[in-house]
Design an enzyme around this catalytic site. Structure first.
Site, PDB file in Angstrom:
ATOM      1  N   HIS A 109      45.490  59.772  41.387  1.00  8.49           N
ATOM      2  CA  HIS A 109      44.207  60.320  41.840  1.00  8.49           C
ATOM      3  C   HIS A 109      44.193  60.630  43.336  1.00  8.49           C
ATOM      4  CE1 HIS A 109      41.788  58.621  38.167  1.00  8.49           C
ATOM      5  NE2 HIS A 109      42.499  59.694  37.875  1.00  8.49           N
ATOM      6  N   CYS A 136      44.978  73.231  59.007  1.00  5.97           N
ATOM      7  CA  CYS A 136      46.266  72.874  58.400  1.00  5.97           C
ATOM      8  C   CYS A 136      47.398  73.271  59.351  1.00  5.97           C
ATOM      9  CB  CYS A 136      46.407  73.624  57.072  1.00  5.97           C
ATOM     10  SG  CYS A 136      48.044  73.490  56.336  1.00  5.97           S
ATOM     11  N   LEU A 202      38.798  41.621  34.083  1.00  5.89           N
ATOM     12  CA  LEU A 202      37.801  40.545  34.167  1.00  5.89           C
ATOM     13  C   LEU A 202      37.021  40.427  32.877  1.00  5.89           C
ATOM     14  CD1 LEU A 202      35.750  40.536  37.495  1.00  5.89           C
ATOM     15  CD2 LEU A 202      37.265  38.761  36.600  1.00  5.89           C
ATOM     16  N   ALA A 219      42.588  39.577  38.407  1.00  7.56           N
ATOM     17  CA  ALA A 219      43.934  40.148  38.521  1.00  7.56           C
ATOM     18  C   ALA A 219      44.840  39.261  39.373  1.00  7.56           C
ATOM     19  CB  ALA A 219      43.842  41.552  39.131  1.00  7.56           C
TER      20      ALA A 219
HETATM   21  P1  OAD Z   1      36.064  51.071  37.666  1.00  8.10           P
HETATM   22  O1  OAD Z   1      35.178  50.671  38.801  1.00  8.10           O
HETATM   23  O2  OAD Z   1      35.538  52.045  36.685  1.00  8.10           O
HETATM   24  O3  OAD Z   1      36.509  49.767  36.867  1.00  8.10           O
HETATM   25  C1  OAD Z   1      37.009  48.628  37.519  1.00  8.10           C
HETATM   26  C2  OAD Z   1      37.435  47.625  36.470  1.00  8.10           C
HETATM   27  O4  OAD Z   1      38.001  46.522  37.132  1.00  8.10           O
HETATM   28  C3  OAD Z   1      36.298  47.092  35.585  1.00  8.10           C
HETATM   29  O5  OAD Z   1      36.695  47.173  34.216  1.00  8.10           O
HETATM   30  C4  OAD Z   1      36.162  45.626  36.024  1.00  8.10           C
HETATM   31  O6  OAD Z   1      35.834  44.763  34.933  1.00  8.10           O
HETATM   32  C5  OAD Z   1      37.563  45.327  36.522  1.00  8.10           C
HETATM   33  N1  OAD Z   1      37.642  44.274  37.559  1.00  8.10           N
HETATM   34  C6  OAD Z   1      36.786  44.048  38.594  1.00  8.10           C
HETATM   35  N2  OAD Z   1      37.232  43.034  39.347  1.00  8.10           N
HETATM   36  C7  OAD Z   1      38.388  42.599  38.798  1.00  8.10           C
HETATM   37  C8  OAD Z   1      39.338  41.572  39.123  1.00  8.10           C
HETATM   38  N3  OAD Z   1      39.186  40.773  40.189  1.00  8.10           N
HETATM   39  N4  OAD Z   1      40.411  41.401  38.310  1.00  8.10           N
HETATM   40  C9  OAD Z   1      40.581  42.204  37.219  1.00  8.10           C
HETATM   41  N5  OAD Z   1      39.739  43.185  36.863  1.00  8.10           N
HETATM   42  C10 OAD Z   1      38.655  43.390  37.650  1.00  8.10           C
HETATM   43  O7  OAD Z   1      37.427  51.589  38.325  1.00  8.10           O
HETATM   44  P2  OAD Z   1      38.590  52.482  37.682  1.00  8.10           P
HETATM   45  O8  OAD Z   1      38.759  52.191  36.246  1.00  8.10           O
HETATM   46  O9  OAD Z   1      39.759  52.324  38.566  1.00  8.10           O
HETATM   47  O10 OAD Z   1      38.601  58.348  40.253  1.00  8.10           O
HETATM   48  O11 OAD Z   1      37.997  53.933  37.860  1.00  8.10           O
HETATM   49  C11 OAD Z   1      38.744  55.035  37.412  1.00  8.10           C
HETATM   50  C12 OAD Z   1      38.487  56.233  38.299  1.00  8.10           C
HETATM   51  O12 OAD Z   1      37.101  56.521  38.343  1.00  8.10           O
HETATM   52  C13 OAD Z   1      38.849  56.037  39.733  1.00  8.10           C
HETATM   53  O13 OAD Z   1      40.223  56.233  40.015  1.00  8.10           O
HETATM   54  C14 OAD Z   1      38.030  57.047  40.442  1.00  8.10           C
HETATM   55  C15 OAD Z   1      36.731  56.898  39.692  1.00  8.10           C
HETATM   56  O14 OAD Z   1      35.948  57.994  39.648  1.00  8.10           O
HETATM   57  C16 OAD Z   1      38.743  59.132  41.323  1.00  8.10           C
HETATM   58  O15 OAD Z   1      38.469  58.822  42.453  1.00  8.10           O
HETATM   59  C17 OAD Z   1      39.323  60.462  41.006  1.00  8.10           C
END
Ligand code: OAD
Length: 232
Positions: A109, A136, A202, A219
């Site tokens: 991303h 640029c 989590l 994590a």
């Molecule tokens: P999210 O914020 O959607 O999800 C984060 C996940 O991490 C959730 O399922 C939480 O339960 C989990 N979580 C939180 N704390 C944790 C911990 N200490 N240990 C383990 N798990 C934990 O984030 P992403 O799934 O990364 O895209 O989001 C996907 C994409 O959506 C991102 O890359 C971003 C966003 O829009 C772009 O920027 C293009």
């Protein structure tokens, strides 16, 4: 785990949460106070470039205040010691995996510390704030933008990721909500290829259903435990 040679690990915002970086989908549904569509779409950039640039400037500046946690460090150790194929695919735009020492890494991303020329496509390492209309150095045009894959844009290195998933014996997803495709579909590609699939989070995610095994917890505990098992 004796029969595992090729590993793909997908990470999301949850792996950086314990380092102090906010996840995207907080309890209020906002990312650092903003709706994702106001800061993470091409339309938002066209409508209010100053807001979008300022938002990513703040996220980039925040990197100086945080450090990798035990989960990033464990994955870097796995990367250094794993004799088979290994690919860490992160959805995160922070640099905590590489600061921990990970090398076999794809930022699907984009990256906060990169600027992308919307005119010529060159990516330039960028550590400071990025005012709109920055020029640029390759083509001289004033179209540098944050090198972030916005909604509706194609993530990076999908061919390499797909090839690794099709060779994987083990697919692990760490700290991602499974809300955003194509990353949310990687588990199905890996399953079809015959890989074992493991989710570390989590709490159960939108995609938990697809995983053979889900381990729930922070994590910083689950990832080092998995890496100890793999390297044992
Ligand atoms: P999210 O914020 O959607 O999800 C984060 C996940 O991490 C959730 O399922 C939480 O339960 C989990 N979580 C939180 N704390 C944790 C911990 N200490 N240990 C383990 N798990 C934990 O984030 P992403 O799934 O990364 O895209 O989001 C996907 C994409 O959506 C991102 O890359 C971003 C966003 O829009 C772009 O920027 C293009």
């Amino acid at each position: 785990m004796d029969d595992i040679r090729n590993i793909v690990i997908l990470t999301g915002a949850g792996i950086s949460a314990e380092s102090g970086l906010a996840t995207f989908r907080g309890p209020d549904g906002l990312w650092e106070g903003h709706r994702v569509e106001d800061v993470c779409t091409p339309e938002a950039l066209a409508r209010d470039a100053a807001l979008v640039h300022r938002f990513y400037d703040e996220r980039r500046a925040k990197l100086a205040e945080v450090t990798p946690n035990a989960a990033h460090e464990a994955l870097a150790a796995l990367d250094a010691q794993w004799p088979g194929e290994l690919l860490i695919v992160t959805q995160n735009v922070d640099d905590l995996h590489e600061r921990a020492g990970a090398k076999r890494l794809i930022h699907m991303h984009g990256e906060l510390q990169s600027a992308l020329c919307a005119a010529c496509g060159k990516a330039i390492r960028w550590m400071e704030s990025l005012p709109p209309a920055s020029v640029c150095d390759a083509c001289g045009r004033p179209h540098l933008r944050p090198d972030i894959v916005f909604f509706g844009e194609m993530p990076y290195e999908m061919d390499a990721i797909d090839a690794a998933l099709r060779r994987a014996d083990l697919f692990v997803s760490v700290g991602t909500s499974g809300a955003v495709y194509p990353a949310a579909g990687f588990v199905q590609t890996a399953l079809h290829a015959g890989a074992r699939t493991l989710e570390l989070n989590l709490e159960p995610s939108a995609g938990s259903f697809y995983f053979e095994e889900s381990r729930m917890g922070p994590a910083s505990e689950l990832v080092p435990a998995l890496v100890r098992d793999l390297l044992a």
